[in-house]
Design an enzyme around this catalytic site. Structure first.
Site, PDB file in Angstrom:
ATOM      1  CG  ASP A   1      -2.223   1.020   1.192  1.00  0.00           C
ATOM      2  OD1 ASP A   1      -2.007   2.023   0.946  1.00  0.00           O
ATOM      3  OD2 ASP A   1      -3.314   0.380   1.237  1.00  0.00           O
TER       4      ASP A   1
ATOM      5  CB  CYS B   1     -20.055   3.028  -8.415  1.00  0.00           C
ATOM      6  SG  CYS B   1     -20.381   3.851  -6.912  1.00  0.00           S
TER       7      CYS B   1
ATOM      8  CE1 TYR C   1     -14.256   3.857  -6.637  1.00  0.00           C
ATOM      9  CE2 TYR C   1     -16.555   3.133  -6.608  1.00  0.00           C
ATOM     10  CZ  TYR C   1     -15.189   3.025  -6.087  1.00  0.00           C
ATOM     11  OH  TYR C   1     -15.046   1.723  -5.073  1.00  0.00           O
TER      12      TYR C   1
ATOM     13  CE  LYS D   1     -13.430   0.249  -7.779  1.00  0.00           C
ATOM     14  NZ  LYS D   1     -12.288  -0.151  -7.403  1.00  0.00           N
TER      15      LYS D   1
ATOM     16  CG  ASN E   1     -22.607   1.932  -0.042  1.00  0.00           C
ATOM     17  OD1 ASN E   1     -21.766   2.581  -0.278  1.00  0.00           O
ATOM     18  ND2 ASN E   1     -24.041   1.777  -0.639  1.00  0.00           N
TER      19      ASN E   1
ATOM     20  CB  ALA F   1     -23.534   7.094   3.870  1.00  0.00           C
TER      21      ALA F   1
ATOM     22  NE  ARG G   1     -26.294   5.142  -2.233  1.00  0.00           N
ATOM     23  CZ  ARG G   1     -27.054   5.893  -2.793  1.00  0.00           C
ATOM     24  NH1 ARG G   1     -28.316   5.591  -3.304  1.00  0.00           N
ATOM     25  NH2 ARG G   1     -26.606   6.954  -3.263  1.00  0.00           N
TER      26      ARG G   1
ATOM     27  NE  ARG H   1     -25.718   2.108  -6.321  1.00  0.00           N
ATOM     28  CZ  ARG H   1     -24.954   2.276  -7.335  1.00  0.00           C
ATOM     29  NH1 ARG H   1     -25.840   2.121  -8.655  1.00  0.00           N
ATOM     30  NH2 ARG H   1     -24.053   3.125  -7.366  1.00  0.00           N
TER      31      ARG H   1
HETATM   32  P1  NAD Z   1      -9.623   2.144   1.167  1.00  0.00           P
HETATM   33  O1  NAD Z   1      -9.776   3.386   0.664  1.00  0.00           O
HETATM   34  O2  NAD Z   1      -9.843   1.878   2.655  1.00  0.00           O
HETATM   35  O3  NAD Z   1      -8.434   1.171   0.607  1.00  0.00           O
HETATM   36  C1  NAD Z   1      -7.889   1.415  -0.516  1.00  0.00           C
HETATM   37  C2  NAD Z   1      -6.340   1.509  -0.583  1.00  0.00           C
HETATM   38  O4  NAD Z   1      -5.687   1.682  -1.420  1.00  0.00           O
HETATM   39  C3  NAD Z   1      -6.064   2.572   0.581  1.00  0.00           C
HETATM   40  O5  NAD Z   1      -5.262   1.997   1.748  1.00  0.00           O
HETATM   41  C4  NAD Z   1      -4.834   3.418   0.039  1.00  0.00           C
HETATM   42  O6  NAD Z   1      -3.969   3.910   0.370  1.00  0.00           O
HETATM   43  C5  NAD Z   1      -4.402   2.440  -1.144  1.00  0.00           C
HETATM   44  N1  NAD Z   1      -3.988   3.094  -2.209  1.00  0.00           N
HETATM   45  C6  NAD Z   1      -4.503   4.338  -2.836  1.00  0.00           C
HETATM   46  N2  NAD Z   1      -3.732   4.629  -3.813  1.00  0.00           N
HETATM   47  C7  NAD Z   1      -2.356   3.758  -4.028  1.00  0.00           C
HETATM   48  C8  NAD Z   1      -1.356   3.554  -4.692  1.00  0.00           C
HETATM   49  N3  NAD Z   1      -1.208   4.541  -5.753  1.00  0.00           N
HETATM   50  N4  NAD Z   1      -0.540   2.645  -4.374  1.00  0.00           N
HETATM   51  C9  NAD Z   1      -0.741   1.835  -3.306  1.00  0.00           C
HETATM   52  N5  NAD Z   1      -1.993   1.685  -2.720  1.00  0.00           N
HETATM   53  C10 NAD Z   1      -2.799   2.769  -2.806  1.00  0.00           C
HETATM   54  O7  NAD Z   1     -10.883   1.444   0.657  1.00  0.00           O
HETATM   55  P2  NAD Z   1     -11.719   0.222   0.798  1.00  0.00           P
HETATM   56  O8  NAD Z   1     -13.041   0.411   1.368  1.00  0.00           O
HETATM   57  O9  NAD Z   1     -11.053  -0.677   1.579  1.00  0.00           O
HETATM   58  O10 NAD Z   1     -11.663  -0.610  -0.755  1.00  0.00           O
HETATM   59  C11 NAD Z   1     -11.115  -1.542  -1.195  1.00  0.00           C
HETATM   60  C12 NAD Z   1     -11.321  -1.696  -2.583  1.00  0.00           C
HETATM   61  O11 NAD Z   1     -12.879  -1.993  -2.767  1.00  0.00           O
HETATM   62  C13 NAD Z   1     -11.221  -0.340  -3.502  1.00  0.00           C
HETATM   63  O12 NAD Z   1     -11.095  -0.931  -4.876  1.00  0.00           O
HETATM   64  C14 NAD Z   1     -12.605   0.032  -3.688  1.00  0.00           C
HETATM   65  O13 NAD Z   1     -12.800   0.991  -4.940  1.00  0.00           O
HETATM   66  C15 NAD Z   1     -13.486  -1.046  -3.646  1.00  0.00           C
HETATM   67  N6  NAD Z   1     -14.862  -0.765  -3.262  1.00  0.00           N
HETATM   68  C16 NAD Z   1     -15.189  -0.459  -1.788  1.00  0.00           C
HETATM   69  C17 NAD Z   1     -16.250  -0.500  -1.534  1.00  0.00           C
HETATM   70  C18 NAD Z   1     -16.653   0.227  -0.205  1.00  0.00           C
HETATM   71  O14 NAD Z   1     -18.113   0.401   0.267  1.00  0.00           O
HETATM   72  N7  NAD Z   1     -15.799   0.167   0.895  1.00  0.00           N
HETATM   73  C19 NAD Z   1     -17.652  -0.363  -2.313  1.00  0.00           C
HETATM   74  C20 NAD Z   1     -17.323  -0.789  -3.598  1.00  0.00           C
HETATM   75  C21 NAD Z   1     -15.875  -0.954  -4.142  1.00  0.00           C
END
Ligand code: NAD
Length: 318
Positions: free
Chosen positions: A32, A121, A147, A151, A176, A191, A218, A281
């Protein structure tokens, strides 16, 4: 012992996934751009790398003479609706670069199984009461925000590499997700975390602001259910995108009332203008159900796990 790489291990879902995989006996490397705030040492090994840079993706995937058995790609420039609407270019640039390089190198370096975290999304806006949308409903595409477009593009990147290189690709479209150890402050929170924080901050009988008119529908998936779904999907033979979500649909106002009930506070809501996202949704989970997965934690029980954790964070910074 199997080796797994978790990209985005410093984040919410990635952090929980690391713990799950270790519990299943995997040797786990996390990567990360930042360390995990609350569980920094959960993985066997952690690499601090910016995955927008191709060479860093190669470093993350390099494992002295061996290949990772499984790669989980969850790294993304990510946040709630406020962030999604204000950071369109960052999302389109940063997340796309991460996915382009990680997918390409994982396939070329011979990774047999690759997981990509997509999102609901990717779907168009829906009207309340519309019949459930299946995964195929994403095409023709009309996501509500950039976004979702990123994806959708990255899903297609992964599937193209599966066709060319034979790397087994598994794609989950998350609804979510919420739970402890998620972002709860700073503008990227989603949210459920934002409502928990606002209610933890306000006194009994107080008022909190909520974006929009509170009627947007949602569903919210508790993190342990999401992790179980990811694990089952990764080890299944389900090709193509798969929705993972709790089938309990609630309005934003109902979410607030649930949090208030758990907090034991009487709350008034003031609706204010703000980025709400889609109106409704309603997705089919039949594909993930075919593996025997079901959401076990419904909203009120999930908030009972999440609210006390956020309340602790709020008190800690006071
Ligand atoms: P999060 O933001 O907590 O985790 C994403 C991680 O990616 C972060 O720790 C961030 O530092 C890391 N990151 C960002 N840019 C980076 C880079 N350039 N190099 C290395 N690491 C990098 O989000 P999350 O809620 O844990 O989501 C995880 C995945 O699930 C994501 O791909 C998100 O789009 C997808 N997602 C999440 C949700 C949700 O409700 N949380 C819903 C739909 C999809």
């Amino acid at each position: 012992m199997k080796n797994a790489l978790v990209c985005g291990s410093g984040g919410f879902i990635g952090g929980h996934l690391v713990k799950k995989l270790r519990g299943e006996g995997y040797q786990v490397r996390g990567v990360d751009i930042k360390r995990h705030e609350w569980s920094p040492d959960a993985a066997d090994e952690f690499m601090l790398l910016d995955l927008r840079i191709e060479e860093n993706c190669r470093k993350a995937l390099t494992l002295d003479g061996k290949t990772f058995d499984e790669v989980y790609q969850l790294a993304a420039d990510m946040g709630g609706m406020g962030f999604i609407h204000s950071a369109e270019t960052e999302i389109m640039h940063n997340s796309a670069l991460i996915n382009i390089y990680m997918t390409d190198l994982a396939a070329r370096m011979g990774v047999p199984r690759y997981f990509f975290s997509s999102s609901v999304c990717v779907y168009r806006d829906m009207k309340p009461g519309e019949p459930e949308m299946t995964e195929e409903g994403a095409i023709p595409a009309h996501p509500d925000n950039e976004y979702g477009w990123e994806k959708l593009y990255s899903e297609r990147v992964a599937l193209a590499y599966e066709r060319r290189y034979g790397m087994q690709v598994r794609i989950a479209r998350f609804q979510n997700c919420y739970g402890p150890e998620g972002t709860w402050v700073g503008g990227r929170e989603k949210a459920p975390a934002a409502m928990c924080r606002k209610i933890a901050e306000v006194e009994d009988g107080g008022t909190i602001e909520v974006w929009g008119d509170g009627s947007a529908i949602r569903s919210y998936t508790y993190v342990s259910d999401m992790i179980e779904g990811i694990y089952m999907l990764m080890h299944s033979d389900l090709h193509g995108a798969v929705n993972i979500g709790c089938p309990q649909y609630v309005s934003v106002d109902e979410l607030v009332h649930t949090v208030a009930r758990v907090a034991g506070k009487r709350i008034s809501i003031k609706h204010v203008p703000g980025p709400v996202g889609v109106q409704s949704r309603n997705f089919s989970n039949d594909r993930i159900y075919s593996l025997g997965w079901r959401a076990k934690v419904y909203l009120e029980d999930g908030i009972k796990q999440t609210y006390p954790w956020i309340e602790l964070q709020v008190k800690a910074v006071k």
